[in-house]
Enzyme design. Structure first.
Site: not given
Ligand code: GLN
Length: 420
Positions: A64, A67, A191, A243, A261
């Site tokens: 993420s 993003k 994505y 978040y 993540v």
């Molecule tokens: N690839 C992960 C997902 O879309 C990325 C989410 C994240 O880093 N929080 O679930």
């Protein structure tokens, strides 16, 4: 003499190494197998220097943290208005994989949650771009920011896609609401490929330093991102990057940040530094547990909270010197709104008796646009009061100093200045 910055970073890692709270993401084998004790930090300045400690050169998938960068790329490709039609800018207050859509428009609430990021990826390039071209746009853009060719980890990509049911569900709903028209599996694949780009903490710090520097890359000197796009991306990151912990994060740490993540974290402090961090154990919000603790410590020790109020730079007026035939206004530092306001305030008290008012800007570091406009307006008004306006600007900090009415101050060369 050695700079103490790397030793300081070592000390922060050593102090926090015992912090073993949280758990690694285990929804795919590649993440579950991550060495949970890895801990690295890097700090890159807007002058292009990088300091690191610990596992700063260990690669992990960006997840993420991609993003905000891809959001910036989408705005560059499509313009901010087009992007805002599809993705909002409000914090959702919910977890990253919630379907947080606005009630009427059905836009995802922001580009930092998965629904918004899947949509943002679809906005890359143009409506008729191929899926492969969009992925390459994301990879190429992140590489340009990192200053090296980044690669996609195919094994992570494949296993993410094997367990992508929730993201597929989001994509189906987004498509159902007409937010984008690509097939759901294609949107999630693009994505997810973006999330599978491999970076290090050092890369994230360098990428962040480019945003901290208004999009001008501190190492390559290239304007990689227009400054208004950087401002938009950082604003959204500040509001929603962490978040459902975004509010407490911003009040406690005060550094716009994005987590992923796999345990990566990016922090950007405008005008100062980019911070990259890697520590895989996650807290309940899905943010790196030790990373959050490390950022708290860095912010407190180095006074990095963005909302720490205080005078920015030194006083803008170094001196006002009066001689028989001249008043010299000596300015210094960076002249922005508050500085120019102080200058205009002092100019109000210049006598009505016509004389020469010389602006010596040889000690100014730079004029921000608002500082330039206000200073020139001050000159224009003094001229209307009957004064002769002169400028000493050996470094050319006020190019084309039109006072707004087609009149220019007289440019004083060095030797004439010394005479008084
Ligand atoms: N690839 C992960 C997902 O879309 C990325 C989410 C994240 O880093 N929080 O679930």
């Amino acid at each position: 003499m050695h700079t103490p910055v790397p030793e300081y970073l070592q000390e922060v890692l050593a102090d926090l190494r015992a912090h073993v709270g949280g758990a690694v993401a285990d929804y795919i084998p590649d993440l579950a197998a991550a060495d949970r004790d890895r801990f690295g930090v890097a700090l890159a300045t807007t002058s292009g220097r990088v300091h690191t400690a610990g596992d700063a050169d260990v690669e992990f998938s960006i997840q993420s943290v991609s993003k905000p960068f891809v959001y910036a790329a989408a705005i560059m490709d499509r313009g901010v208005e087009r992007v805002l039609e599809s993705v909002g800018v409000e914090p959702s207050g919910e977890a990253f994989d919630e379907l947080s859509l606005e009630h009427d428009s059905h836009r995802p609430r922001n580009p930092m949650i998965n629904a918004g990021a899947i949509t943002t990826h679809q906005l890359l390039l143009s409506d008729d771009a191929t899926a492969a071209a969009r992925v390459e746009r994301a990879r190429g853009f992140l590489s340009e920011l990192a200053g090296r060719e980044l690669r996609i980890n195919e094994s992570i990509l494949r296993s993410e896609l094997d367990t992508a049911d929730r993201n597929l569900a989001l994509a189906h709903l987004l498509r159902n609401y007409g937010v984008f028209s690509a097939a759901a599996h294609e949107a999630v694949e693009g994505y997810t490929a973006q999330c599978s780009i491999m970076v290090t903490a050092r890369d994230l710090a360098v990428m962040g330093s480019c945003l901290a520097n208004g999009g001008l890359h501190p190492q390559t000197g290239a304007q990689v991102v227009p400054s208004d796009v950087v401002r938009q991306a950082l604003s959204v990151m500040a509001a929603a990057g962490m978040y459902d912990a975004a509010g407490s994060w911003f009040s406690e740490v005060g550094i716009p940040a994005k987590s992923g993540v796999s345990g990566g974290m990016l922090g950007v402090l405008p005008g100062q530094i980019g911070i990259g961090l890697f520590s895989p154990r996650l807290d309940a919000h899905g943010n790196s547990a030790r990373g959050v603790a490390a950022f708290r410590r860095l912010s407190a020790d180095m006074n990095l909270h963005l909302m720490t109020a205080g005078p920015v730079g030194s006083a803008p007026i170094r001196a006002i010197e009066r001689s028989t035939d001249r008043i010299t206004v000596v300015l210094q530092g960076a002249i922005q709104f508050a500085g120019a306001e102080a200058v205009l305030d002092r100019l109000q008290s210049i006598d009505a008796e016509p004389t020469t008012v010389l602006f010596d800007v040889s000690r100014v570091d730079r004029f921000l646009d608002v500082g330039r406009r206000m200073t020139l307006e001050g000159m224009r008004r003094l001229r209307l009061d009957g004064h002769r306006i002169a400028l000493y600007d050996p470094d050319g900090l006020l190019p084309d100093p039109d006072m707004g009415d087609g009149h220019f101050p007289e440019n004083l060369p060095d030797r004439e200045l010394r005479r008084s």
